[in-house]
Motif scaffolding. Structure first.
Motif, PDB file in Angstrom:
ATOM      1  N   GLY A 109       0.956  -1.430   0.065  1.00  0.00           N
ATOM      2  CA  GLY A 109       0.103   0.018  -0.032  1.00  0.00           C
ATOM      3  C   GLY A 109       0.758   1.230  -0.150  1.00  0.00           C
ATOM      4  N   SER A 110       0.118   2.319  -0.372  1.00  0.00           N
ATOM      5  CA  SER A 110       0.733   3.571  -0.389  1.00  0.00           C
ATOM      6  C   SER A 110       1.065   4.179   1.104  1.00  0.00           C
ATOM      7  N   ASP A 111       0.574   3.645   2.240  1.00  0.00           N
ATOM      8  CA  ASP A 111       0.759   4.036   3.311  1.00  0.00           C
ATOM      9  C   ASP A 111       1.907   3.224   3.976  1.00  0.00           C
ATOM     10  N   GLY A 112       2.467   2.120   3.368  1.00  0.00           N
ATOM     11  CA  GLY A 112       3.471   1.499   3.800  1.00  0.00           C
ATOM     12  C   GLY A 112       3.311   0.189   4.474  1.00  0.00           C
ATOM     13  N   ASN A 113       1.965  -0.050   4.648  1.00  0.00           N
ATOM     14  CA  ASN A 113       1.262  -1.618   5.062  1.00  0.00           C
ATOM     15  C   ASN A 113       1.580  -2.434   3.780  1.00  0.00           C
ATOM     16  N   ILE A 114       1.750  -3.548   3.962  1.00  0.00           N
ATOM     17  CA  ILE A 114       1.534  -4.836   3.213  1.00  0.00           C
ATOM     18  C   ILE A 114       0.327  -5.788   3.552  1.00  0.00           C
ATOM     19  N   PHE A 115      -0.749  -6.066   2.613  1.00  0.00           N
ATOM     20  CA  PHE A 115      -1.827  -6.643   3.086  1.00  0.00           C
ATOM     21  C   PHE A 115      -1.702  -8.172   2.354  1.00  0.00           C
ATOM     22  N   GLN A 116      -2.006  -9.208   3.164  1.00  0.00           N
ATOM     23  CA  GLN A 116      -2.086 -10.401   2.839  1.00  0.00           C
ATOM     24  C   GLN A 116      -3.609 -10.762   2.529  1.00  0.00           C
ATOM     25  N   VAL A 117      -3.801 -11.260   1.276  1.00  0.00           N
ATOM     26  CA  VAL A 117      -5.181 -11.311   0.841  1.00  0.00           C
ATOM     27  C   VAL A 117      -5.295 -12.803   0.749  1.00  0.00           C
ATOM     28  N   SER A 118      -6.294 -13.563   1.616  1.00  0.00           N
ATOM     29  CA  SER A 118      -6.485 -14.972   1.452  1.00  0.00           C
ATOM     30  C   SER A 118      -7.293 -15.298  -0.062  1.00  0.00           C
ATOM     31  N   CYS A 161      -8.682 -18.209  -0.766  1.00  0.00           N
ATOM     32  CA  CYS A 161      -9.710 -19.207  -0.393  1.00  0.00           C
ATOM     33  C   CYS A 161     -11.106 -19.048  -0.123  1.00  0.00           C
ATOM     34  N   SER A 162     -11.300 -17.635  -0.005  1.00  0.00           N
ATOM     35  CA  SER A 162     -12.741 -17.271   0.057  1.00  0.00           C
ATOM     36  C   SER A 162     -13.548 -17.360  -1.140  1.00  0.00           C
ATOM     37  N   GLN A 163     -14.796 -17.532  -0.877  1.00  0.00           N
ATOM     38  CA  GLN A 163     -15.713 -17.793  -1.905  1.00  0.00           C
ATOM     39  C   GLN A 163     -16.380 -16.517  -2.375  1.00  0.00           C
ATOM     40  N   SER A 164     -16.341 -15.338  -1.780  1.00  0.00           N
ATOM     41  CA  SER A 164     -16.933 -14.203  -2.280  1.00  0.00           C
ATOM     42  C   SER A 164     -16.010 -13.508  -3.433  1.00  0.00           C
ATOM     43  N   ARG A 165     -16.786 -12.996  -4.262  1.00  0.00           N
ATOM     44  CA  ARG A 165     -16.025 -12.355  -5.518  1.00  0.00           C
ATOM     45  C   ARG A 165     -15.587 -10.884  -5.394  1.00  0.00           C
ATOM     46  N   ASP A 166     -16.461 -10.254  -4.837  1.00  0.00           N
ATOM     47  CA  ASP A 166     -15.963  -8.866  -4.348  1.00  0.00           C
ATOM     48  C   ASP A 166     -16.044  -8.802  -2.862  1.00  0.00           C
ATOM     49  N   ARG A 167     -15.201  -8.019  -2.240  1.00  0.00           N
ATOM     50  CA  ARG A 167     -15.028  -7.742  -0.956  1.00  0.00           C
ATOM     51  C   ARG A 167     -14.320  -6.704  -0.728  1.00  0.00           C
ATOM     52  N   GLN A 168     -14.271  -6.249   0.705  1.00  0.00           N
ATOM     53  CA  GLN A 168     -13.236  -5.148   1.289  1.00  0.00           C
ATOM     54  C   GLN A 168     -12.366  -5.779   2.304  1.00  0.00           C
ATOM     55  N   PHE A 169     -11.293  -5.388   1.960  1.00  0.00           N
ATOM     56  CA  PHE A 169     -10.048  -5.939   2.835  1.00  0.00           C
ATOM     57  C   PHE A 169     -10.536  -5.665   4.333  1.00  0.00           C
ATOM     58  N   GLN A 170     -10.425  -6.910   5.196  1.00  0.00           N
ATOM     59  CA  GLN A 170     -10.594  -6.903   6.606  1.00  0.00           C
ATOM     60  C   GLN A 170      -9.545  -7.752   7.154  1.00  0.00           C
ATOM     61  N   SER A 171      -8.660  -7.572   8.290  1.00  0.00           N
ATOM     62  CA  SER A 171      -7.756  -8.222   8.882  1.00  0.00           C
ATOM     63  C   SER A 171      -8.687  -9.342   9.499  1.00  0.00           C
ATOM     64  N   ASP A 172      -8.438 -10.558   9.579  1.00  0.00           N
ATOM     65  CA  ASP A 172      -9.166 -11.611  10.369  1.00  0.00           C
ATOM     66  C   ASP A 172      -8.088 -12.983  10.577  1.00  0.00           C
ATOM     67  N   SER A 173      -8.568 -13.825  11.070  1.00  0.00           N
ATOM     68  CA  SER A 173      -7.978 -14.958  11.340  1.00  0.00           C
ATOM     69  C   SER A 173      -7.990 -16.080  10.369  1.00  0.00           C
ATOM     70  N   GLU A 174      -8.477 -15.850   8.977  1.00  0.00           N
ATOM     71  CA  GLU A 174      -8.613 -16.865   7.965  1.00  0.00           C
ATOM     72  C   GLU A 174      -7.486 -16.667   7.039  1.00  0.00           C
ATOM     73  N   ASN A 234      -6.297 -13.060   5.975  1.00  0.00           N
ATOM     74  CA  ASN A 234      -6.051 -11.690   5.741  1.00  0.00           C
ATOM     75  C   ASN A 234      -5.337 -11.127   6.972  1.00  0.00           C
ATOM     76  N   GLN A 235      -3.945 -10.935   6.797  1.00  0.00           N
ATOM     77  CA  GLN A 235      -3.223 -10.236   7.665  1.00  0.00           C
ATOM     78  C   GLN A 235      -2.425  -8.782   7.299  1.00  0.00           C
ATOM     79  N   VAL A 236      -1.816  -8.051   7.992  1.00  0.00           N
ATOM     80  CA  VAL A 236      -1.033  -7.080   7.650  1.00  0.00           C
ATOM     81  C   VAL A 236       0.472  -6.878   8.247  1.00  0.00           C
ATOM     82  N   PHE A 237       1.325  -6.720   7.092  1.00  0.00           N
ATOM     83  CA  PHE A 237       2.506  -6.566   7.711  1.00  0.00           C
ATOM     84  C   PHE A 237       2.844  -5.034   7.832  1.00  0.00           C
ATOM     85  N   LYS A 238       3.353  -4.669   9.165  1.00  0.00           N
ATOM     86  CA  LYS A 238       3.809  -3.230   9.253  1.00  0.00           C
ATOM     87  C   LYS A 238       5.124  -3.034   9.866  1.00  0.00           C
TER      88      LYS A 238
END
Length: 428
Positions: free
Chosen positions: A234-243, A245-258, A260-264
């Protein structure tokens, strides 16, 4: 000490002493440095394991180093304009460069400019070949991502101009990065844009598989080797890990235990990302003048390498076999690269050359041998099904006729191959 299997390569925009640095992936120690200017973003690439290439910002040439001769700039490839991105095919046969709004494609063995593709309307920002070399993908500031079939681009007759296989037009702002997955023409493409989305596409059909919306602009994207996750800088310096394996086609990123995580850790925008071959380490470069190595499992930064300016390229790659052998030389030297498009097929005949390249069939209304074989195979399968459920006698006769036609086509194909081989091996 044994030579490393994987190495980290990085460049920045303000280094006074060297252009590109090579680091050991395990220890972080500096192994090599290549001198001569600086490298623009997304222009660092390895050619045939023998040459390292990069383009300086705002210049109309490409720097070339032999990978084992780090102290000397070997060659400069002059191009018609400023190079904005650069990519070499995995087999080292072709080199593609974004020059303003066009994509230039060269044949490495001869240095001939094969094609100039002008389907983008603004500057090309990123370019990459698929892992099997059958396609390459270009993204630009015009919000478009174009998928090009290599065989249609390098045909000898370039009239009419080659058309992209797919035009991916679901982004609403300039493309910042793209990444081709594994499986070649059956793989997937990830694209990032200033519209704060990352989209996942199926290469074969051009279908949109996934769209993820973020709160910030995404400047870099990459897969892990198994393609379970996307890593988005990201432009803010964070790195987002997106799973994935989810079935949804359109979604907004949210950090969770499945997954989706953030490298800071970075303090400025992340410009480049790369994952190790075993999928355990993530390399990131940023405008905060650092390159960081992350442990993906724990999300912790295990190493931080300081640079003299904003990082423009950072990549993990398998170490070429001759990178650490001072006496080795490239198996084939690079020729002079042409800045002008081949005019006609007759150019090669003046020098006694014979050029055989894949191309489109001569007439649009005539099927190729491969298309005929596929159609006949489908008919044979249909006839076989009919013979199971009825109409058996007539179906068997028809199947026999089709098998005979397939054998004829195979013979024609073999004769064509032998004829091409004789042309290529004929002494001049």
């Amino acid at each position: 000490m044994a030579a490393p299997v994987e190495v980290m390569l990085s460049t920045d925009s303000a280094s006074p002493l060297w252009n590109c640095s090579v680091f050991d992936l395990d220890t972080g120690s500096s192994l090599l440095s290549y001198r001569g200017g600086t490298s623009a973003a997304r222009t660092l690439c390895l050619l045939r394991g023998d040459f390292l290439l990069s383009a300086p910002p705002g210049k109309n040439f490409i720097n070339v180093w032999e990978v084992q001769r780090k102290d000397q700039l070997q060659q400069k490839i002059l191009v018609p304009g400023v190079v904005t991105c650069l990519s070499a095919s995995p087999d080292g046969l072709f080199l593609a460069a974004g020059v303003s709004e066009a994509v230039y494609l060269w044949e490495v063995s001869s240095g001939k400019l094969l094609s100039v593709l002008s389907r983008h309307y603004q500057d090309v920002t990123c370019l990459q070949f698929t892992d099997d070399g059958s396609h390459f993908v270009s993204g630009a500031k015009d919000n478009l991502v174009l998928v090009w079939g290599l065989s249609s681009v390098i045909q000898l007759d370039l009239s009419p101009a080659p058309e992209p296989r797919h035009v991916l037009s679901r982004h609403s702002l300039p493309i910042t990065d793209l990444q081709c997955g594994m499986m070649g023409a059956q793989g997937r493409i990830a694209t990032a844009s200033l519209d704060q989305t990352v989209k996942l596409w199926e290469l074969s059909s051009g279908e949109l598989l996934l769209s993820v919306l973020f709160d910030v602009e995404i400047m870099a994207v990459t897969f892990d080797p198994c393609e379970y996750f996307l890593f988005c800088g990201g432009s803010d310096g964070n790195i987002f890990q997106v799973s994935l394996c989810s079935q949804s086609r359109d979604r907004q990123f949210q950090s969770d235990s499945e997954g989706n995580q953030v490298f800071k850790g970075h303090r400025n925008m992340v410009t480049c990302l790369s994952v190790s071959m075993d999928g355990s380490l993530l390399l990131s470069g940023s405008h905060d003048e650092t390159v960081r190595l992350w442990d993906i499992q724990s999300k912790q930064s295990v190493r931080c390498l300081s640079h003299k300016g904003p990082v423009t390229n950072a990549v993990i790659m398998a170490a070429p076999a001759n990178m650490f052998i001072p006496d080795s030389r490239p198996s084939v030297p690079l020729p002079r690269f042409s800045r002008h498009l081949m005019v006609s097929e007759g150019d090669g005949s003046e020098t006694g050359e014979v050029c055989v390249r894949p191309g489109l069939h001569a007439q649009d209304d005539e099927e190729s041998y491969l298309q005929k074989a596929e159609r006949l195979n489908a008919l044979m399968n249909a006839m076989t099904d009919k013979s199971v459920f009825g109409d058996g006698e007539n179906s068997k006769v028809r199947v026999a006729e089709l098998e005979e036609e397939v054998q004829t086509l195979k013979k024609v194909n073999k004769d064509l191959f032998e004829f091409s081989s004789q042309l290529l091996t004929k002494p001049s």
